[in-house]
Design a protein around this motif. Structure first.
Motif, PDB file in Angstrom:
ATOM      1  N   GLY A  95       8.548   3.874   6.518  1.00 57.90           N
ATOM      2  CA  GLY A  95       9.167   5.167   6.228  1.00 57.90           C
ATOM      3  C   GLY A  95      10.431   5.060   5.387  1.00 57.90           C
ATOM      4  O   GLY A  95      11.100   6.053   5.145  1.00 57.90           O
ATOM      5  N   SER A  96      10.742   3.846   4.913  1.00 58.47           N
ATOM      6  CA  SER A  96      11.917   3.688   4.050  1.00 58.47           C
ATOM      7  C   SER A  96      11.742   4.502   2.768  1.00 58.47           C
ATOM      8  O   SER A  96      10.636   4.615   2.238  1.00 58.47           O
ATOM      9  CB  SER A  96      12.100   2.218   3.667  1.00 58.47           C
ATOM     10  N   SER A  97      12.865   5.013   2.271  1.00 61.61           N
ATOM     11  CA  SER A  97      12.826   5.760   1.005  1.00 61.61           C
ATOM     12  C   SER A  97      12.742   4.762  -0.155  1.00 61.61           C
ATOM     13  O   SER A  97      12.960   3.553   0.020  1.00 61.61           O
ATOM     14  CB  SER A  97      14.093   6.588   0.861  1.00 61.61           C
ATOM     15  N   LEU A  98      12.463   5.287  -1.342  1.00 54.99           N
ATOM     16  CA  LEU A  98      12.417   4.421  -2.522  1.00 54.99           C
ATOM     17  C   LEU A  98      13.747   3.713  -2.720  1.00 54.99           C
ATOM     18  O   LEU A  98      13.791   2.534  -3.090  1.00 54.99           O
ATOM     19  CB  LEU A  98      12.055   5.244  -3.766  1.00 54.99           C
ATOM     20  N   ALA A  99      14.855   4.418  -2.450  1.00 53.66           N
ATOM     21  CA  ALA A  99      16.185   3.806  -2.625  1.00 53.66           C
ATOM     22  C   ALA A  99      16.396   2.670  -1.621  1.00 53.66           C
ATOM     23  O   ALA A  99      16.935   1.612  -1.971  1.00 53.66           O
ATOM     24  CB  ALA A  99      17.270   4.867  -2.474  1.00 53.66           C
ATOM     25  N   GLN A 100      15.965   2.883  -0.375  1.00 51.77           N
ATOM     26  CA  GLN A 100      16.097   1.810   0.625  1.00 51.77           C
ATOM     27  C   GLN A 100      15.245   0.601   0.234  1.00 51.77           C
ATOM     28  O   GLN A 100      15.665  -0.549   0.398  1.00 51.77           O
ATOM     29  CB  GLN A 100      15.681   2.322   2.008  1.00 51.77           C
ATOM     30  N   LYS A 101      14.041   0.859  -0.289  1.00 53.60           N
ATOM     31  CA  LYS A 101      13.184  -0.255  -0.705  1.00 53.60           C
ATOM     32  C   LYS A 101      13.828  -1.034  -1.850  1.00 53.60           C
ATOM     33  O   LYS A 101      13.779  -2.264  -1.877  1.00 53.60           O
ATOM     34  CB  LYS A 101      11.809   0.273  -1.130  1.00 53.60           C
ATOM     35  N   ALA A 102      14.414  -0.303  -2.796  1.00 50.81           N
ATOM     36  CA  ALA A 102      15.059  -0.971  -3.931  1.00 50.81           C
ATOM     37  C   ALA A 102      16.223  -1.830  -3.436  1.00 50.81           C
ATOM     38  O   ALA A 102      16.447  -2.951  -3.922  1.00 50.81           O
ATOM     39  CB  ALA A 102      15.537   0.068  -4.945  1.00 50.81           C
ATOM     40  N   GLY A 136       5.714   3.144  -8.776  1.00 51.13           N
ATOM     41  CA  GLY A 136       4.685   2.271  -8.211  1.00 51.13           C
ATOM     42  C   GLY A 136       3.262   2.758  -8.413  1.00 51.13           C
ATOM     43  O   GLY A 136       2.356   2.262  -7.749  1.00 51.13           O
ATOM     44  N   THR A 137       3.047   3.701  -9.336  1.00 53.86           N
ATOM     45  CA  THR A 137       1.694   4.241  -9.482  1.00 53.86           C
ATOM     46  C   THR A 137       0.999   3.745 -10.758  1.00 53.86           C
ATOM     47  O   THR A 137       0.193   2.822 -10.692  1.00 53.86           O
ATOM     48  CB  THR A 137       1.707   5.777  -9.413  1.00 53.86           C
ATOM     49  N   ARG A 138       1.324   4.304 -11.925  1.00 56.61           N
ATOM     50  CA  ARG A 138       0.521   4.029 -13.114  1.00 56.61           C
ATOM     51  C   ARG A 138       0.809   2.662 -13.726  1.00 56.61           C
ATOM     52  O   ARG A 138       1.958   2.308 -13.974  1.00 56.61           O
ATOM     53  CB  ARG A 138       0.783   5.100 -14.172  1.00 56.61           C
ATOM     54  N   THR A 162       0.849  -1.191   0.000  1.00 59.51           N
ATOM     55  CA  THR A 162       0.000   0.000   0.000  1.00 59.51           C
ATOM     56  C   THR A 162       0.887   1.244   0.000  1.00 59.51           C
ATOM     57  O   THR A 162       0.403   2.360   0.105  1.00 59.51           O
ATOM     58  CB  THR A 162      -0.890   0.070   1.254  1.00 59.51           C
ATOM     59  N   ASN A 163       2.179   1.030  -0.092  1.00 61.62           N
ATOM     60  CA  ASN A 163       3.201   2.061   0.092  1.00 61.62           C
ATOM     61  C   ASN A 163       3.221   2.492   1.563  1.00 61.62           C
ATOM     62  O   ASN A 163       3.656   3.587   1.875  1.00 61.62           O
ATOM     63  CB  ASN A 163       2.978   3.274  -0.817  1.00 61.62           C
ATOM     64  N   ASP A 164       2.734   1.598   2.423  1.00 60.67           N
ATOM     65  CA  ASP A 164       2.705   1.863   3.860  1.00 60.67           C
ATOM     66  C   ASP A 164       2.084   3.208   4.171  1.00 60.67           C
ATOM     67  O   ASP A 164       2.529   3.953   5.049  1.00 60.67           O
ATOM     68  CB  ASP A 164       4.119   1.802   4.444  1.00 60.67           C
ATOM     69  N   CYS A 182      -1.804  11.788   5.396  1.00 59.46           N
ATOM     70  CA  CYS A 182      -2.477  10.533   5.016  1.00 59.46           C
ATOM     71  C   CYS A 182      -2.930  10.672   3.572  1.00 59.46           C
ATOM     72  O   CYS A 182      -3.705  11.565   3.241  1.00 59.46           O
ATOM     73  CB  CYS A 182      -3.666  10.309   5.960  1.00 59.46           C
ATOM     74  N   THR A 183      -2.390   9.813   2.721  1.00 56.10           N
ATOM     75  CA  THR A 183      -2.794   9.813   1.314  1.00 56.10           C
ATOM     76  C   THR A 183      -3.244   8.405   0.946  1.00 56.10           C
ATOM     77  O   THR A 183      -3.097   7.469   1.726  1.00 56.10           O
ATOM     78  CB  THR A 183      -1.624  10.195   0.390  1.00 56.10           C
ATOM     79  N   LEU A 184      -3.757   8.258  -0.285  1.00 54.04           N
ATOM     80  CA  LEU A 184      -4.206   6.928  -0.705  1.00 54.04           C
ATOM     81  C   LEU A 184      -3.035   5.987  -0.974  1.00 54.04           C
ATOM     82  O   LEU A 184      -3.224   4.767  -1.028  1.00 54.04           O
ATOM     83  CB  LEU A 184      -5.078   7.025  -1.960  1.00 54.04           C
ATOM     84  N   GLY A 185      -1.833   6.558  -1.163  1.00 51.09           N
ATOM     85  CA  GLY A 185      -0.700   5.680  -1.454  1.00 51.09           C
ATOM     86  C   GLY A 185      -1.003   4.795  -2.651  1.00 51.09           C
ATOM     87  O   GLY A 185      -1.433   5.286  -3.694  1.00 51.09           O
ATOM     88  N   TYR A 186      -0.833   3.499  -2.495  1.00 48.43           N
ATOM     89  CA  TYR A 186      -1.130   2.574  -3.596  1.00 48.43           C
ATOM     90  C   TYR A 186      -2.484   1.898  -3.400  1.00 48.43           C
ATOM     91  O   TYR A 186      -2.726   0.806  -3.906  1.00 48.43           O
ATOM     92  CB  TYR A 186      -0.029   1.513  -3.728  1.00 48.43           C
ATOM     93  N   TYR A 187      -3.366   2.545  -2.657  1.00 43.28           N
ATOM     94  CA  TYR A 187      -4.742   2.053  -2.543  1.00 43.28           C
ATOM     95  C   TYR A 187      -5.598   2.567  -3.707  1.00 43.28           C
ATOM     96  O   TYR A 187      -5.282   3.590  -4.321  1.00 43.28           O
ATOM     97  CB  TYR A 187      -5.373   2.552  -1.242  1.00 43.28           C
TER      98      TYR A 187
HETATM   99  C1  LIG Z   1       5.465   6.008  -1.819  1.00 42.39           C
HETATM  100  O1  LIG Z   1       6.448   6.040  -0.788  1.00 42.39           O
HETATM  101  C2  LIG Z   1       7.637   6.728  -1.148  1.00 42.39           C
HETATM  102  C3  LIG Z   1       8.607   6.572   0.015  1.00 42.39           C
HETATM  103  O2  LIG Z   1       9.038   5.249   0.081  1.00 42.39           O
HETATM  104  C4  LIG Z   1       7.309   8.158  -1.434  1.00 42.39           C
HETATM  105  O3  LIG Z   1       8.485   8.815  -1.876  1.00 42.39           O
HETATM  106  C5  LIG Z   1       6.261   8.246  -2.527  1.00 42.39           C
HETATM  107  O4  LIG Z   1       5.849   9.579  -2.692  1.00 42.39           O
HETATM  108  C6  LIG Z   1       5.036   7.424  -2.172  1.00 42.39           C
HETATM  109  N1  LIG Z   1       4.112   7.433  -3.307  1.00 42.39           N
HETATM  110  C7  LIG Z   1       2.788   7.378  -3.163  1.00 42.39           C
HETATM  111  C8  LIG Z   1       1.969   7.417  -4.396  1.00 42.39           C
HETATM  112  O5  LIG Z   1       2.263   7.275  -2.084  1.00 42.39           O
END
Ligand SMILES: *[C@@H]1O[C@H](CO)[C@@H](O)[C@H](O)[C@H]1NC(C)=O
Ligand SMILES: Cc1cc2nc3c(=O)[nH]c(=O)nc-3n(C[C@H](O)[C@H](O)[C@H](O)COP(=O)(O)OP(=O)(O)OC[C@H]3O[C@@H](n4cnc5c(N)ncnc54)[C@H](O)[C@@H]3O)c2cc1C
Ligand SMILES: *[C@@H]1O[C@H](CO)[C@@H](O)[C@H](O)[C@H]1NC(C)=O
Ligand SMILES: *[C@@H]1O[C@H](CO)[C@@H](O)[C@H](O)[C@H]1NC(C)=O
Ligand SMILES: *[C@@H]1O[C@H](CO)[C@@H](O)[C@H](O)[C@H]1NC(C)=O
Ligand SMILES: *[C@@H]1O[C@H](CO)[C@@H](O)[C@H](O)[C@H]1NC(C)=O
Length: 618
Positions: free
Chosen positions: A525-532, A609-611, A141-143, A155-160
């Motif tokens: 809270g990991s960054s995209l680089a840490q996740k990769a 991780g979006t589109r 869900t991108n946590d 609070c955002t939708l993230g990957y929901y």
């Molecule tokens: C997803 O999480 C990363 C941090 O790991 C953040 O930089 C990015 O903006 C987030 N994207 C969405 C769509 O929530």
């Protein structure tokens, strides 16, 4: 296997021509995709949008803010079609935040009482599975939007997804599929939200929640096609493992079906479409091997029955060919079996018993050395290897007495004694498997963020390379000086005794001994680089070690690293080419999508991780 060669040949001949009809207009003009394949009509499909990334042209699903996103009026029409059951998606933790920021605007979501409820239930599986959209394993869900004590946290939708249909009838499911196809939206089917690899969530999606399909109809002697005449049960798409075991236990005499080990995983959703292993698998095969018929809705919006007589190619593909790929299942009819007296046992080695890591790993290795012996005697065994904790809970001996189980386990216990490896062992008999299940199986703790992988070891691997397997386990346990990995193991052989594959599962399973899940926690809270970086460790250190210790070339689509190399052959082996063609027949435009499922080679989730988009150059 019940594939209709005629229909397959027909699909194979039609698909390349059909795909050639894709008309690519110059960016930013839409790309028309409407086609008809094998009588399945996709001519109303919505146009795709285009994107270019690193020189590659993509056709993408439609997202909020784009020209193609349906107007409020259109969403209202959908809502009327689904009898008012369309909801704006609110992620589970949003009630602890003042504001949920969505592409549709901001909502005030804070509610102290509901927040306290979420906080209290964040590790409660049933609470999550009953939520409209919650994904139990939060990484995918991108946590986003975790419960917090600080309501001003963002609070955002993230990957929901954006909207969810709380479907209660087949026509609600059809309306959702049709709306997604006509408007080119990302579509997610969500049953329990149990998926380890995020396949029941998706950025910007329309979600269909199937969890209210709770029908259970028992059949004393099946008389549908396929020649089977024993007991059976029709199970609605939303029914969970424990629910069907409870209902079966209430029958007289009590009956069972092949469910998973986890009480809250569904039956007719991702589980059966992936294969479905559980405590009965050594005796009866995968859940998918036991299916007699499906009711489903196709990507083109047609109601279908899939069984040995009707749509046999779809029937075969739905049995283990991958979730969210071929159709949305409304119900499954599967074989039932009489429940039997059973014996269970547990064994622990942890810091209570030794502080010496060599003794600990020698204990693990000694157990694993006997794993062929255990499955060859009809056992199923579930175990966990956590830091300095080895937990075998339980050994499952269905239809066996404690004397019989003792005899099977004794050589292993003798070897532990000879080597002086301290441990605790207990054994207990039960009037039925159900009683064993309730006593010895445990729930899991959801709500945490982790990557999961996994691999299968076959008989030959254990017989010839047990030491190499244990070395690989050590690599998984400490893949790098700063990291700790966990393992969950399952000893079963779906080829023991009678069970033959009649499903789309990898043929190599029929020699299985141990299927291992690997887990790598990811700090919130990991960054995209840490996740990769962590994904790289999972794929190229942890799972690579397991692959190298093995000759089986096989893993489980539901519990594996979706980013592994050669996922097609690792998940399905020689069945893959047929599955890919069937995907092109039943869902040529990708109305459905789950990562690393048949025919998704051209699909990619871009923009961090979006589109969700499809390469136009393939
Ligand atoms: C997803 O999480 C990363 C941090 O790991 C953040 O930089 C990015 O903006 C987030 N994207 C969405 C769509 O929530
Ligand atoms: C704690 C835990 C224990 C597990 N134990 C086992 C086990 O013992 N044996 C085993 O085999 N697996 C096990 N699994 C893995 C399990 O098989 C998968 O997580 C499976 O995808 C769950 O399916 P679901 O329908 O319950 O979940 P969801 O997350 O709701 O869905 C999973 C996938 O199935 C699709 N889907 C759901 N419903 C439908 C439908 N009606 N039609 C079409 N597609 C649909 C979704 O779109 C998604 O792609 C376990 C998982 C967890 C988290
Ligand atoms: C759908 O209709 C119901 C009933 O009228 C309403 O409560 C709900 O808010 C509507 N959903 C959306 C997304 O507008
Ligand atoms: C360690 O083993 C003992 C049994 O000897 C058990 O009671 C205890 O729960 C185990 N600890 C862990 C962390 O599993
Ligand atoms: C199982 O293993 C045996 C011995 O290694 C091998 O001959 C056989 O082909 C295997 N079967 C499958 C289905 O992989
Ligand atoms: C993806 O993330 C990277 C790193 O945070 C950022 O530079 C880039 O702009 C992001 N791309 C999109 C499309 O969001």
């Amino acid at each position: 296997m019940a594939l209709s060669l005629l229909r397959l040949a027909c699909a194979a001949a039609l698909v390349p021509a059909a795909l050639a009809q894709i008309i690519v207009r110059s960016d930013p003009e839409p790309v028309a995709t409407a086609i008809t394949v094998d009588g399945l009509d996709f001519s109303d499909a919505g146009d795709v949008t285009t994107a270019t990334l690193k020189g590659i042209n993509f056709g993408c699903k439609c997202y909020p803010g784009e020209w193609c996103w349906p107007s409020t009026a259109k969403w209202n029409v959908l809502n009327a079609t689904v009898e008012g059951r369309l909801r704006v998606n609110i992620p589970p933790g949003a009630v602890c935040h003042n504001t949920l920021t969505t592409p549709l605007g901001s909502l005030n979501t804070y509610d102290a009482a509901k927040c306290a409820d979420v906080q209290q239930n964040w590790e409660n599986e049933l609470w999550h599975t009953n939520h409209p959209t919650s994904e139990l394993w939060t990484y995918f869900t991108n946590d986003t939007c975790r419960p917090t004590q600080n309501p001003t946290d963002s609070c955002t939708l993230g990957y929901y997804g954006v909207y969810v249909i709380m479907a209660t009838k087949a026509q609600h499911v059809k309306a959702g599929i049709d709306f997604a196809r006509r408007n080119n939206l990302r579509l997610i089917v969500r049953n329990t939200g149990h998926d380890f690899i995020g396949r029941s969530t998706g950025y910007g999606a329309l979600i269909i929640n199937t969890h209210s399909f709770q029908n259970i109809n028992w059949i004393n002697s099946y008389n549908g096609p396929g020649g089977y005449t024993g007991g059976a049960v029709t199970i609605g798409a939303g029914v969970q493992g424990k629910t069907i075991l409870d209902a079966g236990h209430a029958r007289s005499p009590p009956v069972v079906v092949v469910t998973g080990e986890c009480p809250t995983v569904g039956i007719a959703g991702g589980f059966v479409q992936g294969a479905g292993h559980g405590p009965w698998t050594t005796l009866k095969g995968f859940s998918a091997d036991n299916v007699l018929s499906f009711e489903a809705i196709t990507a083109s919006g047609q109601y279908v029955t899939a069984n040995a007589a009707q749509n046999p190619d779809l029937f075969w593909a739905l049995k283990g060919g991958g979730p969210a790929s071929f159709a949305v299942i409304l119900s499954v009819t599967m074989k039932t079996f009489p429940d039997l007296p059973s014996t269970g046992a547990t064994l622990y080695i942890n810091t209570t018993h030794t502080l010496d890591p060599n003794v600990f790993w020698d204990g693990v290795g000694t157990f694993h050395k006997w794993s062929n012996h255990f499955v060859d005697n009809g056992l199923y065994v579930y175990f966990e290897i956590f830091p300095f904790t080895f937990r075998i809970r339980p050994f499952v001996a269905i239809g066996k007495t404690s004397a019989q189980l003792q005899t099977i386990i004794q050589p292993f216990l003798d070897e532990l004694a000879t080597k002086g490896i301290p441990h605790e062992f207990n054994m207990k008999s039960f009037p039925t498997f159900y009683d064993l299940y309730v006593d010895l199986f445990e729930g899991e703790t959801p709500g945490s963020s982790a990557l999961t992988g996994g691999w299968m070891f076959n008989h030959k691997d254990v017989a010839t390379n047990n030491g190499g397997i244990i070395d690989a386990f050590k690599t998984v346990a400490s893949p790098r000086s700063d990291l700790v990995g966990l393992m969950v193991g399952h000893l079963f052989n779906p080829g023991y005794g009678a069970p033959q594959s009649n499903s789309a599962t990898h043929p190599a399973w029929r020699n299985a001994t141990d299927f291992i899940i690997t887990i790598l926690p990811v700090p919130v809270g990991s960054s995209l680089a840490q996740k990769a970086d962590l994904q790289n460790v999972l794929t190229n250190t942890m799972d690579a070690a397991l692959r190298q210790a093995s000759t089986s070339g096989c893993t489980y689509v539901n519990e594996a690293d979706p980013y592994q190399p050669n996922w097609q052959s690792n998940f399905w082996g020689s069945e893959y080419p047929k599955l890919r063609l069937l995907r092109l027949k039943w869902d040529p435009l990708g109305v459905f999508y789950a990562i690393s499922t048949p025919g998704t080679e051209g699909w990619e989730v871009i923009d961090n991780g979006t589109r969700l988009c499809r390469r136009l150059d393939l």
